[in-house]
Write a protein that holds these residues in place. Structure first.
Motif, PDB file in Angstrom:
ATOM      1  N   SER A 126       0.838  -1.195   0.000  1.00  0.00           N
ATOM      2  CA  SER A 126       0.000   0.000   0.000  1.00  0.00           C
ATOM      3  C   SER A 126       0.873   1.245   0.000  1.00  0.00           C
ATOM      4  N   ALA A 127       0.281   2.360  -0.432  1.00  0.00           N
ATOM      5  CA  ALA A 127       1.039   3.600  -0.556  1.00  0.00           C
ATOM      6  C   ALA A 127       0.729   4.597   0.539  1.00  0.00           C
ATOM      7  N   GLY A 128      -0.191   4.274   1.419  1.00  0.00           N
ATOM      8  CA  GLY A 128      -0.528   5.265   2.424  1.00  0.00           C
ATOM      9  C   GLY A 128      -1.227   4.694   3.628  1.00  0.00           C
ATOM     10  N   GLY A 129      -1.234   5.493   4.689  1.00  0.00           N
ATOM     11  CA  GLY A 129      -1.783   5.060   5.958  1.00  0.00           C
ATOM     12  C   GLY A 129      -3.290   5.076   6.040  1.00  0.00           C
ATOM     13  N   GLY A 130      -3.956   5.778   5.114  1.00  0.00           N
ATOM     14  CA  GLY A 130      -5.416   5.780   5.130  1.00  0.00           C
ATOM     15  C   GLY A 130      -5.977   4.382   4.975  1.00  0.00           C
ATOM     16  N   ASP A 131      -5.396   3.639   4.052  1.00  0.00           N
ATOM     17  CA  ASP A 131      -5.814   2.245   3.853  1.00  0.00           C
ATOM     18  C   ASP A 131      -5.463   1.395   5.074  1.00  0.00           C
ATOM     19  N   LEU A 132      -4.286   1.638   5.629  1.00  0.00           N
ATOM     20  CA  LEU A 132      -3.857   0.907   6.823  1.00  0.00           C
ATOM     21  C   LEU A 132      -4.805   1.191   7.987  1.00  0.00           C
ATOM     22  N   LEU A 133      -5.148   2.468   8.180  1.00  0.00           N
ATOM     23  CA  LEU A 133      -6.078   2.835   9.243  1.00  0.00           C
ATOM     24  C   LEU A 133      -7.432   2.149   9.046  1.00  0.00           C
ATOM     25  N   ALA A 134      -7.906   2.127   7.808  1.00  0.00           N
ATOM     26  CA  ALA A 134      -9.190   1.483   7.520  1.00  0.00           C
ATOM     27  C   ALA A 134      -9.136  -0.013   7.823  1.00  0.00           C
ATOM     28  N   LEU A 135      -8.050  -0.666   7.437  1.00  0.00           N
ATOM     29  CA  LEU A 135      -7.899  -2.102   7.719  1.00  0.00           C
ATOM     30  C   LEU A 135      -7.898  -2.377   9.220  1.00  0.00           C
ATOM     31  N   MET A 136      -7.215  -1.517   9.985  1.00  0.00           N
ATOM     32  CA  MET A 136      -7.177  -1.713  11.432  1.00  0.00           C
ATOM     33  C   MET A 136      -8.533  -1.428  12.062  1.00  0.00           C
ATOM     34  N   LEU A 137      -9.246  -0.415  11.545  1.00  0.00           N
ATOM     35  CA  LEU A 137     -10.564  -0.092  12.099  1.00  0.00           C
ATOM     36  C   LEU A 137     -11.589  -1.193  11.855  1.00  0.00           C
ATOM     37  N   THR A 138     -11.441  -1.939  10.748  1.00  0.00           N
ATOM     38  CA  THR A 138     -12.386  -3.029  10.484  1.00  0.00           C
ATOM     39  C   THR A 138     -12.283  -4.132  11.534  1.00  0.00           C
ATOM     40  N   LYS A 139     -11.151  -4.190  12.216  1.00  0.00           N
ATOM     41  CA  LYS A 139     -10.993  -5.172  13.293  1.00  0.00           C
ATOM     42  C   LYS A 139     -11.737  -4.748  14.556  1.00  0.00           C
ATOM     43  N   VAL A 140     -12.029  -3.441  14.663  1.00  0.00           N
ATOM     44  CA  VAL A 140     -12.675  -2.897  15.854  1.00  0.00           C
ATOM     45  C   VAL A 140     -14.173  -2.672  15.634  1.00  0.00           C
ATOM     46  N   ILE A 141     -14.511  -2.075  14.488  1.00  0.00           N
ATOM     47  CA  ILE A 141     -15.925  -1.812  14.174  1.00  0.00           C
ATOM     48  C   ILE A 141     -16.322  -2.652  12.975  1.00  0.00           C
ATOM     49  N   GLN A 142     -17.528  -3.069  12.940  1.00  0.00           N
ATOM     50  CA  GLN A 142     -18.002  -3.973  11.884  1.00  0.00           C
ATOM     51  C   GLN A 142     -18.512  -3.188  10.681  1.00  0.00           C
ATOM     52  N   LEU A 143     -17.583  -2.566   9.962  1.00  0.00           N
ATOM     53  CA  LEU A 143     -17.902  -1.856   8.732  1.00  0.00           C
ATOM     54  C   LEU A 143     -16.977  -2.364   7.634  1.00  0.00           C
ATOM     55  N   ASN A 144     -17.469  -2.346   6.412  1.00  0.00           N
ATOM     56  CA  ASN A 144     -16.674  -2.730   5.255  1.00  0.00           C
ATOM     57  C   ASN A 144     -15.498  -1.768   5.105  1.00  0.00           C
ATOM     58  N   VAL A 145     -14.331  -2.295   4.754  1.00  0.00           N
ATOM     59  CA  VAL A 145     -13.127  -1.474   4.615  1.00  0.00           C
ATOM     60  C   VAL A 145     -13.329  -0.381   3.559  1.00  0.00           C
ATOM     61  N   GLY A 146     -14.053  -0.674   2.500  1.00  0.00           N
ATOM     62  CA  GLY A 146     -14.315   0.326   1.466  1.00  0.00           C
ATOM     63  C   GLY A 146     -15.128   1.496   1.993  1.00  0.00           C
ATOM     64  N   ILE A 147     -16.103   1.213   2.851  1.00  0.00           N
ATOM     65  CA  ILE A 147     -16.921   2.268   3.456  1.00  0.00           C
ATOM     66  C   ILE A 147     -16.058   3.136   4.368  1.00  0.00           C
ATOM     67  N   ILE A 148     -15.178   2.512   5.141  1.00  0.00           N
ATOM     68  CA  ILE A 148     -14.302   3.273   6.043  1.00  0.00           C
ATOM     69  C   ILE A 148     -13.363   4.164   5.233  1.00  0.00           C
ATOM     70  N   ILE A 149     -12.796   3.633   4.148  1.00  0.00           N
ATOM     71  CA  ILE A 149     -11.917   4.435   3.293  1.00  0.00           C
ATOM     72  C   ILE A 149     -12.692   5.615   2.708  1.00  0.00           C
ATOM     73  N   LEU A 150     -13.925   5.370   2.267  1.00  0.00           N
ATOM     74  CA  LEU A 150     -14.764   6.436   1.709  1.00  0.00           C
ATOM     75  C   LEU A 150     -15.011   7.526   2.756  1.00  0.00           C
ATOM     76  N   ILE A 151     -15.289   7.135   3.993  1.00  0.00           N
ATOM     77  CA  ILE A 151     -15.523   8.104   5.070  1.00  0.00           C
ATOM     78  C   ILE A 151     -14.249   8.919   5.348  1.00  0.00           C
TER      79      ILE A 151
END
Length: 192
Positions: A126-151
Motif C-alpha cells: 500500500s502507498a498510504g496510511g489511510g488504507d492501513l487505518l481502515a484495515l485496522m478499524l475493520t478489526k474494531v468496528i463492523q464496517l466494510n473497509v471500502g466504506i471506512i476508506i470512503l468516510i
C-alpha cells in the motif's frame, strides 16, 4: 526471487506514477486526495511543507501501532509509503510545468494516481496510511473497509475545502472517483 523482484518493480513503478500524478496534475490545481496523502497535500497548500516528508510523519503513529498489533500490515505497507513519499518530494519540479485545465488534470491525475496505487496493490503493497487505518478499524468496528476508506477520504476532502480556498470539492471528488475506478479496474483485471 521472482516474487521479490515483482514487488520491488511494483513499488518503484507505482510510487513514480503516484509522484507524477501528484506533482504534475494535482498540486498545481490545488486538488485534494483522500487519506494521508490528502493530509500531506493540505499541509503543502497551507504551510508550504514537503508533502512526501509530511506523509511519512503522519504515517509514523499508524505504522508504530501496526508494528505491535498488525505486523503483516506493517510489512506490506512501510516500503510503499517510504518509496512513494520519496518520489513525491523528488519529482516536485514537475509542479512548475504547464499543466492541463483542472477537469482534465482531475481525470488524468486520478488515472495516473490510481494506476500507481493499483500496481502496488497487485503485490499487496500500500502507498498510504489511510488504507492501513481502515484495515485496522475493520478489526474494531463492523464496517466494510471500502466504506471506512470512503468516510476517511470524504473527511479529508472536506477538511481541504474548508481550509484552502483554491480547493474545489467537485474536481477533487472527480479525481478521487477516478483514483478509485482505476485502482478497482487494475486490481480486478490483473490480480491472480
Amino acid at each position: 526471487m521472482i516474487c521479490l523482484l515483482q514487488k520491488i518493480a511494483s513499488i518503484i513503478i507505482g510510487s513514480m506514477l503516484i509522484a507524477i500524478g501528484i506533482n504534475y496534475f494535482i498540486i498545481p490545481n490545488h486538488l485534494v486526495d483522500g487519506g494521508i496523502i490528502g493530509l500531506g497535500l493540505i499541509s503543502k497548500y497551507t504551510l508550504g511543507l514537503q508533502p512526501g516528508l509530511t506523509i511519512i510523519v503522519l504515517n509514523l503513529p499508524l505504522y508504530i501501532y501496526a508494528w505491535f498489533h498488525f505486523r503483516s500490515y506493517f510489512y506490506n505497507g512501510i516500503h510503499g509509503v517510504l518509496a512513494s513519499s520519496f518520489f513525491i518530494d523528488y519529482f516536485h519540479p514537475l509542479m512548475a510545468l504547464h499543466t492541463p485545465p483542472i477537469l482534465i488534470s482531475a481525470i488524468t491525475g486520478g488515472f495516473v494516481l490510481g494506476s500507481g496505487i493499483g500496481i502496488m496493490l497487485l503485490t499487496k503493497v500500500s502507498a498510504g496510511g489511510g488504507d492501513l487505518l481502515a484495515l485496522m478499524l475493520t478489526k474494531v468496528i463492523q464496517l466494510n473497509v471500502g466504506i471506512i476508506i470512503l468516510i476517511i477520504d470524504g473527511f479529508v476532502i472536506l477538511l481541504g475545502w474548508l481550509t484552502i480556498q483554491e480547493t474545489t470539492v467537485l474536481y477533487s471528488g472527480v479525481m478521487v472517483g477516478m483514483v478509485g475506478l482505476t485502482t478497482f479496474t487494475i486490481t480486478k483485471s490483473f490480480s491472480t
